[in-house]
Motif scaffolding. Structure first.
Motif, PDB file in Angstrom:
ATOM      1  N   GLY A 186       0.799  -1.208   0.000  1.00 38.43           N
ATOM      2  CA  GLY A 186       0.000   0.000   0.000  1.00 38.43           C
ATOM      3  C   GLY A 186       0.841   1.271   0.000  1.00 38.43           C
ATOM      4  N   GLY A 187       0.492   2.202  -0.888  1.00 40.52           N
ATOM      5  CA  GLY A 187       1.201   3.462  -0.987  1.00 40.52           C
ATOM      6  C   GLY A 187       2.496   3.381  -1.764  1.00 40.52           C
ATOM      7  N   ALA A 188       2.858   2.183  -2.244  1.00 38.30           N
ATOM      8  CA  ALA A 188       4.126   2.027  -2.945  1.00 38.30           C
ATOM      9  C   ALA A 188       3.955   1.285  -4.270  1.00 38.30           C
ATOM     10  N   SER A 220       1.589  -1.815  -6.565  1.00 33.82           N
ATOM     11  CA  SER A 220       0.490  -2.770  -6.710  1.00 33.82           C
ATOM     12  C   SER A 220       1.051  -4.181  -6.649  1.00 33.82           C
ATOM     13  N   ARG A 248      -8.724   6.193  -2.670  1.00 38.76           N
ATOM     14  CA  ARG A 248      -7.770   6.739  -3.637  1.00 38.76           C
ATOM     15  C   ARG A 248      -8.457   7.546  -4.721  1.00 38.76           C
ATOM     16  N   GLY A 252      -7.884  14.017  -1.608  1.00 37.06           N
ATOM     17  CA  GLY A 252      -7.305  13.156  -0.597  1.00 37.06           C
ATOM     18  C   GLY A 252      -7.937  13.276   0.775  1.00 37.06           C
ATOM     19  N   ARG A 274      -9.397   6.690   9.690  1.00 33.78           N
ATOM     20  CA  ARG A 274      -8.817   7.728   8.850  1.00 33.78           C
ATOM     21  C   ARG A 274      -9.881   8.468   8.050  1.00 33.78           C
TER      22      ARG A 274
END
Length: 332
Positions: A24-26, A28, A107, A112, A229
């Motif tokens: 995640g965040g980097a 797939s 996403r 955001g 979040r």
């Protein structure tokens, strides 16, 4: 890019199976598998490598199916805040994988920032409707990574239903607006009687109350959980819970089916409730379902090594609901 050979049957023995989840965040899951394969082929050029990125029903579920050889279909749909987005679904014969995060995920928030009162699952309903038009008779609905808390009201609208206020006007999007819901008009829904829908995702609780869909929108704090979040305060949670309660009353009456207290009803801001109520969906653990769909057992047969992983290891990872423990258990 993966070659066509990557989707054929694996060698009879001696290969390495790469089955990572997403980081995640980097990266797939398909990207992780490609990088692992490139490094392994440089270090051991003679070792057969098979790439099989995996997913658990959350973000990346459709991409994992596409990487395994399913057909990619792109559709322009409504994003969670009303802005159009291009979302993908995966199709294999009459089976489709539709991922909530593709159309209505965090996403897809244009700035955001969370908008818990007004975000909608409309685009997910539009994806489902498109899969039905393409001839899908079995749909795997991945419910992870959502940005909305509308109880799946938007999903019903995306399928062709209408939500009306006391004046007969269409409600604005979002869970808070459901407090003014007066009637449902379901005449625009397609014939779903032959459709099998399977909800793939983590365990989730009921729609309402403590631990329900609204409560999981709480403002993040030092000990906040995964849903925290999304950014709702105390008054917003009350507004959402009131809207979802009104929605549940009218939805269950219209569908003649009770689902608010069933396991999975609170999934993805209550989208699970709509799937259970209007699609008669069957909940299944996401990772195990996806491993079956992707042909993990066949591709692992004869492997000397299976490599897996994900972006972060925590308690949920070790319980087997996500890639590392689930893939390890299946490989064993």
């Amino acid at each position: 890019m993966a070659s066509a050979d990557d989707h054929l049957d694996p060698p009879r023995h001696g290969h390495v199976l790469l089955a990572p989840g997403r980081f995640g965040g980097a990266l797939s899951a398909p990207a992780v598998a490609r990088h692992l394969a490139a490094g392994l082929r440089r270090a051991r050029p003679g070792v057969p490598v098979v790439e099989l990125p995996v997913a658990d029903g959350g973000e990346g579920t459709a991409e994992a199916a596409i990487a395994a050889g399913w057909r990619r279909v792109e559709v322009r749909v409504c994003g969670p805040t009303g802005h159009p987005v291009t979302a993908a679904l995966a199709l294999d014969g009459d089976t489709a994988v539709v991922e909530l995060a593709e159309a209505s995920g965090t996403r897809r928030l244009p700035d955001g920032r969370p908008h818990p009162l007004s975000t909608t699952s409309l685009g997910t309903g539009q994806l489902l409707a498109h899969a039905v038009r393409l001839g899908a008779r079995r749909i795997v609905l991945g419910l992870g990574g959502g940005a909305c808390a509308d109880g799946g009201a938007g999903l019903v609208q995306g399928l062709g239903g209408r939500l009306l206020d006391a004046a007969g006007k269409d409600l604005p999007p979002g869970g808070a607006a459901l407090r003014a819901l007066h009637a449902l008009d379901l005449r625009g829904l397609p014939d779903l009687s032959r459709l099998e829908v399977i909800m793939a995702g983590d365990d989730a609780g009921p729609l309402l109350g403590r631990g329900g869909a609204a409560a999981l929108q709480a403002t993040a704090g030092p000990a906040a959980g995964p849903g925290a979040r999304r950014g709702a305060g105390r008054e917003e949670i009350r507004a959402l819970d009131a809207g979802l309660r009104r929605w549940a009353d009218l939805a269950e009456s219209a569908a003649r089916r009770t689902a608010r207290d069933r396991a999975g009803a609170g999934a993805a801001g209550g989208v699970g409730f709509a799937a259970l109520t209007f699609l008669d969906a069957k909940p299944e653990p996401g990772l195990g379902l996806m491993l079956d769909l992707l042909g993990f057992a066949r591709k692992a047969r004869g492997a000397h090594l299976v490599v897996t992983g994900e972006g972060a290891l925590d308690v949920r990872s070790l319980r087997g609901g996500r890639a590392p423990a689930g893939v390890a258990r299946a490989a064993a």
